[in-house]
Design a protein around this motif. Structure first.
Motif, PDB file in Angstrom:
ATOM      1  N   ARG A 199       0.839  -1.200   0.000  1.00  0.00           N
ATOM      2  CA  ARG A 199       0.000   0.000   0.000  1.00  0.00           C
ATOM      3  C   ARG A 199       0.878   1.256   0.000  1.00  0.00           C
ATOM      4  O   ARG A 199       0.557   2.258  -0.639  1.00  0.00           O
ATOM      5  CB  ARG A 199      -0.905   0.024   1.231  1.00  0.00           C
ATOM      6  CG  ARG A 199      -1.795   1.265   1.280  1.00  0.00           C
ATOM      7  CD  ARG A 199      -2.392   1.582   2.632  1.00  0.00           C
ATOM      8  NE  ARG A 199      -2.987   0.526   3.374  1.00  0.00           N
ATOM      9  CZ  ARG A 199      -4.299   0.307   3.503  1.00  0.00           C
ATOM     10  NH1 ARG A 199      -5.163   1.077   2.879  1.00  0.00           N
ATOM     11  NH2 ARG A 199      -4.744  -0.675   4.263  1.00  0.00           N
ATOM     12  N   GLU A 234      -5.424  -0.537  -2.826  1.00  0.00           N
ATOM     13  CA  GLU A 234      -5.807  -0.693  -4.227  1.00  0.00           C
ATOM     14  C   GLU A 234      -4.897  -1.719  -4.893  1.00  0.00           C
ATOM     15  O   GLU A 234      -3.763  -1.915  -4.486  1.00  0.00           O
ATOM     16  CB  GLU A 234      -5.673   0.649  -4.968  1.00  0.00           C
ATOM     17  CG  GLU A 234      -6.619   1.714  -4.506  1.00  0.00           C
ATOM     18  CD  GLU A 234      -6.243   2.341  -3.171  1.00  0.00           C
ATOM     19  OE1 GLU A 234      -7.147   2.845  -2.502  1.00  0.00           O
ATOM     20  OE2 GLU A 234      -5.080   2.306  -2.770  1.00  0.00           O
ATOM     21  N   GLU A 235      -5.421  -2.342  -5.917  1.00  0.00           N
ATOM     22  CA  GLU A 235      -4.606  -3.271  -6.710  1.00  0.00           C
ATOM     23  C   GLU A 235      -3.606  -2.450  -7.515  1.00  0.00           C
ATOM     24  O   GLU A 235      -3.933  -1.411  -8.061  1.00  0.00           O
ATOM     25  CB  GLU A 235      -5.492  -4.070  -7.674  1.00  0.00           C
ATOM     26  CG  GLU A 235      -6.454  -4.990  -6.964  1.00  0.00           C
ATOM     27  CD  GLU A 235      -5.765  -6.079  -6.176  1.00  0.00           C
ATOM     28  OE1 GLU A 235      -4.732  -6.601  -6.643  1.00  0.00           O
ATOM     29  OE2 GLU A 235      -6.241  -6.400  -5.087  1.00  0.00           O
ATOM     30  N   THR A 236      -2.387  -2.950  -7.578  1.00  0.00           N
ATOM     31  CA  THR A 236      -1.359  -2.259  -8.352  1.00  0.00           C
ATOM     32  C   THR A 236      -0.861  -3.168  -9.454  1.00  0.00           C
ATOM     33  O   THR A 236      -1.054  -4.371  -9.430  1.00  0.00           O
ATOM     34  CB  THR A 236      -0.169  -1.862  -7.458  1.00  0.00           C
ATOM     35  OG1 THR A 236       0.410  -3.057  -6.939  1.00  0.00           O
ATOM     36  CG2 THR A 236      -0.601  -0.952  -6.332  1.00  0.00           C
ATOM     37  N   SER A 293       4.262  -9.056  -7.647  1.00  0.00           N
ATOM     38  CA  SER A 293       4.306  -9.472  -6.249  1.00  0.00           C
ATOM     39  C   SER A 293       5.547 -10.314  -6.023  1.00  0.00           C
ATOM     40  O   SER A 293       6.026 -10.998  -6.925  1.00  0.00           O
ATOM     41  CB  SER A 293       3.051 -10.255  -5.898  1.00  0.00           C
ATOM     42  OG  SER A 293       2.974 -11.406  -6.687  1.00  0.00           O
TER      43      SER A 293
END
Length: 114
Positions: free
Chosen positions: A47, A102-104, A108
């Motif tokens: 985040r 939020e999705e980025t 990952s």
């Protein structure tokens, strides 16, 4: 993702929440809100990874937080972004702010390193 004041919406809402809590205590951020912030920095690193510390500082000041508290929060943000570990109080170690991050489009990784 649409930015709010140069910040992701979840980060902007966290700044607003912290400022509201501080106003309730003569504009001083209490230890537990500080621990909540540290825990979220450590538990949801993705985040905070791309948050601009200047935009975060500006948002907190615009919300009416005092400079001393803002400096403390921004200092922790910059330390976390530099890969340092923050230790929140024991009762808040697993804390995470709502809303979820939020999705980025960032990849990952299998570990928690920045």
């Amino acid at each position: 993702m649409e930015l709010v004041d140069g910040l992701p919406p979840s980060v902007a809402s966290i700044a607003t929440f912290l400022a509201t809590k501080a106003k309730a205590y003569d504009n001083h951020l209490k230890w537990n809100e500080q621990s909540m912030f540290k825990a979220d920095l450590m538990n949801l690193r993705h985040r905070w990874r791309s948050v601009d510390s200047i935009a975060f500082r500006s948002k907190c000041l615009a919300e009416g937080m005092r400079g001393e508290d803002v400096g403390l929060l921004v200092g922790w943000l910059e330390k976390a972004q530099a890969g340092r570990r923050l230790v929140p109080s024991k009762s808040y170690r697993a804390f995470r702010f709502n809303p979820p991050p939020e999705e980025t489009a960032l990849p990952s990784y299998s570990n928690d390193r920045w």
